[in-house]
Design a protein around this motif. Sequence first.
Motif, short mmCIF file in Angstrom:
data_model
loop_
_atom_site.label_atom_id
_atom_site.label_comp_id
_atom_site.label_asym_id
_atom_site.label_seq_id
_atom_site.Cartn_x
_atom_site.Cartn_y
_atom_site.Cartn_z
N ASN A 109 0.82 -1.21 0.00
CA ASN A 109 0.00 0.00 0.00
C ASN A 109 0.85 1.25 0.00
O ASN A 109 0.46 2.29 -0.55
N ARG A 151 -3.98 2.79 3.10
CA ARG A 151 -3.99 2.68 1.64
C ARG A 151 -3.87 4.03 0.96
O ARG A 151 -3.20 4.18 -0.07
N TYR A 152 -4.51 5.04 1.51
CA TYR A 152 -4.52 6.35 0.86
C TYR A 152 -3.15 7.03 0.90
O TYR A 152 -2.89 7.96 0.13
N ASN A 156 -0.38 8.52 -2.86
CA ASN A 156 -0.39 9.98 -2.78
C ASN A 156 0.98 10.53 -2.40
O ASN A 156 1.47 11.50 -2.99
#
Length: 247
Positions: A109, A151-152, A156
């Motif tokens: 991730n 995960r985010y 990013n």
Amino acid sequence: MTKEELARVAGTTPEKVDALVARGMLALRPGGDPFREEDIHRVRFAEALDQAGVSLDDIGRLIADGLYSIDFIEGVFPGTGWPLLDKTFGEVADEAGLPWDVVQRLYANWSLPPPSRDQPIREDDEVVLRERAEAARLGRMDPDAIVAASRYLGDNIRRMAAAQVRAFVDNVMRPMLEEGMSPVEVLEAIGPIAVPMQEYGARLRNWLYDRQLEAHIFQAAIEILEEIFEEAGYAPERLARVPAIAF
């Protein structure tokens, strides 16, 4: 540090350290131990070159001819590098209570290579994994929730780092080359520029994140408060407004 200590904490071999010294990528310090913890950055950069298929012999020839230098590494990465510990990823995961598949999914991730259980762990990796386990305990989250909550971040932050480096190359380094500076002169010049710019960028990143986090925390708290009002039966009725679109 001694040659053997540098090899151990940087994740290489004493023979590789000798090879880097012979190619001018590492310098022996006079008096006392020949290496410093800052040399960890140099070794890891050399390993990255090697893994990318760049011949270290060719790098050595460029350095000998005065056409290249890796001295900029210590300027771009000030301070010591995070050393490898006498522990493996598997041992730290077991001690922290993180299932092994969770560790691998976390690294996937984060857009980082998933480690193996018997791979020596860096000190910063240990801190992050233990904090993930502690966050799960504090938040009463199961392992799947910890993976989902991370995960985010991976893609990013990977994009953010890539964009920041690309902007520095395009707006700082390339103009220097176009002005007639040699590549070695550019590499020598970027250290005093890169360090404060990294600090400015970190403060901007943290400030902006904190402001956005503050706004979203307030919004979540307001939504929960409205639910409490409604469940208590004395939430004020909102005036109905007919939506309209004007051209």
